[in-house]
Design an enzyme around this catalytic site. Structure first.
Site: not given
Lengths: 364, 364
Positions: A71, A73, A129
């Protein structure tokens, strides 16, 4: 737009990624940078962009396909962006250094380099996420583009200190409400004390012996705990309800339904009158380490200092892949205990080891 | 200024009092009206005003002196001021009709009439009973003017449905904190679950058999209860503390210190590791019903339909009088279960009975 140099040393690429803030919901800039870099520096990949998620696939026609996912983020920044190095350059500090931009750097570095991997690779870079499940980018991709996520095995580059942590335990939460009858506490005999009635369930939880379950050769340690309790209306009122929040972490030998049945049975055995409400239900994921594809990965990692695979006890997005029928493992740089910590920092040695382990597996 | 007619029928005087709003902190207007009415209509009384409390004393030189006390404030108004009557005039509705302007009306009606009672009377009308203890007007009077509160016996005109409720149970509260060690719930074995550890104490409370203690001929029923419980940090964290709020209602055979020692012993017997913090400590009050002065009161009340005295299990301001060494009873119109209810309403028969009972005692 920030420009990423995918041919830089992998730890430098990790620093470049940390320096592009990407707190959940604010992944647009980093997704743009990743898309632009892959388009220009990895022309052998077929790209699909969905929101701020990017799927980049090799299409060599190999017999096997694997997913390697991470992910983009992070949790909120706390004075830890931009990145910085410690004095001897052995550790990279900053938000996301562990969770999980070092892992993303490993992915992007290899995605650019490996134009003819010996098994096809679907690189998945996704958003959201670290926030509520309904926004999760991997979940969105699995609903909107299931064909892009077909594979025989998956690696999620979440931090594991560069060891294979296979599958994951499932997790569920339930609110157990024990009823009582309110009354003024000066006339307690007119009421029924709900808090007192919780005693047998708490005693059962205290006496509960959690199992350790071996699945595909890995040992999954379970746990059943009260993670919250509340009750009481006022200092002079007999409480009419007590609510115990249970959290069951269960091994991937069980379906979600089997795990729920176990919790129902434990509560029933305690004999407390109650009502039950499920508040969180997340399935476990098998590690799939008994399959040849997985064994070859474990061998490659072991050859690069990764040690023996172990079970993942925390819940991760591998379970989303497990739900698609894809066995999956966690494998990434950084100590998972430092994820989300303000002093988040990743050893360069971990980043290099993960790159080497994955490269060996994809090219050997 | 609102004017009160102390010679009106006592139930009409109660309605006049209800019609002067006097929510705690806003007693100034009603205190002014009471002071003005007593000054002009009861010149035989010696008045002292302190804030919004008024002490009005007969000074006949009688051998005995009794306190008759009541508070002027109410809980907040909920569309129940001004007062209203039901169709047949048998019930008076409105905020304070029960708690306790009907009782105050009985006091003021008799204070104006009885210029030569057979025992001296100290009429005490005070402020701030319905709010935090530190503001209580009776407490303030006992600190600033203890000489005004000297007496051999006291009657507090709190609602008792016109029966004598003698003394009161004491009440104490304690927070029992049970420690644990926080950990991620996916690795529960690294922590110690504080909520689970609460089980033996809750079981002890569930099994606890509260005593009924006879004091001065009245039966005081006790109670020891968890009135609150809280614990838990987050849905994925093993709780590092559980806090149980205990409330012990204890009979007036015990001092506060003896009651505290009992709670300490009950917790210790359960074997739970804990720390203890007292959050509320209010002594009990003996009814003093074995003294001749009290017996004469009980006889007068019985002669006016009041029935046999019973114990007061709730805590009331009689305990402040008990703390001054003055045995005290509760006796007033209205069902105490309706105190603070939006539909608070008082039978006129109760108001008249209380006036008659007190008049008989003070004049016979």
């Amino acid at each position: 737009m920030a420009r990423l140099d995918l041919s830089a040393p992998v730890e430098d690429l990790a620093a470049q990624l940390i320096d592009i803030p990407s707190v959940s919901g604010g992944e647009h800039a980093i997704a743009d940078a990743v898309e632009q870099a892959l388009t220009s520096q990895a022309p052998h990949l077929t790209l699909t962009r969905d929101g701020d998620a990017i799927v980049a696939r090799t299409e060599t026609g190999a017999a096997q396909r694997v997913i390697i996912a991470g992910h983009l983020d992070t949790v909120p920044i706390k004075d830890n962006v931009p990145s910085r190095w410690d004095d001897d350059g052995a550790t990279l500090w900053g938000r996301g250094s562990v969770d999980m931009k070092a892992g993303v750097a490993v992915m992007l570095s290899l995605a650019a380099q490996l134009d003819r991997p010996m098994r096809d690779v679907t690189w998945v870079l996704y958003d959201h996420e670290e926030v509520e499940e309904s926004k999760n980018g991997l979940g969105r991709l699995s609903r909107k583009h299931p064909e892009l996520l077909e594979a025989q095995f998956a690696v999620l580059c979440e931090p594991t200190s560069a060891a294979i942590e296979g599958g994951c335990n499932g997790t569920l939460r339930a609110d157990v409400t024990i009823p009582g009858v309110a009354a003024h506490s000066a006339r307690a005999w007119k009421g029924v004390n709900a808090i007192h009635r919780a005693a047998p369930l708490l005693a059962a939880l205290d006496a509960y012996a959690p199992a350790t379950v071996t699945v595909d050769g890995l040992d999954y340690r379970e746990g059943l705990n009260a993670v919250g309790i509340r009750g009481g209306i006022a200092g002079n009122v007999i409480p009419d309800a007590a609510v115990i929040t249970l959290n069951y972490r269960f091994a991937p030998d069980k379906t979600l339904e089997q795990a729920q049945a176990h919790v129902v049975e434990v509560i029933a055995r305690s004999g407390v009158e109650h009502t039950l409400a499920w508040t969180d239900l997340a399935a476990a994921c098998r590690p799939g380490l008994d399959a040849p594809l997985a064994r070859s990965f474990a061998d490659a990692v072991a050859a690069h200092g990764g040690g023996a695979p172990r079970a993942k006890v925390g819940w991760t997005d591998v379970a989303r892949l497990g739900a698609l029928g894809i066995p999956a493992v966690n494998y990434g740089p950084g100590d998972p205990e430092l994820a989300h910590a303000d002093h988040e920092a990743c050893p360069v040695a971990d980043i290099r080891a993960c790159r080497a382990g994955l490269e060996a597996w994809l090219t050997a």
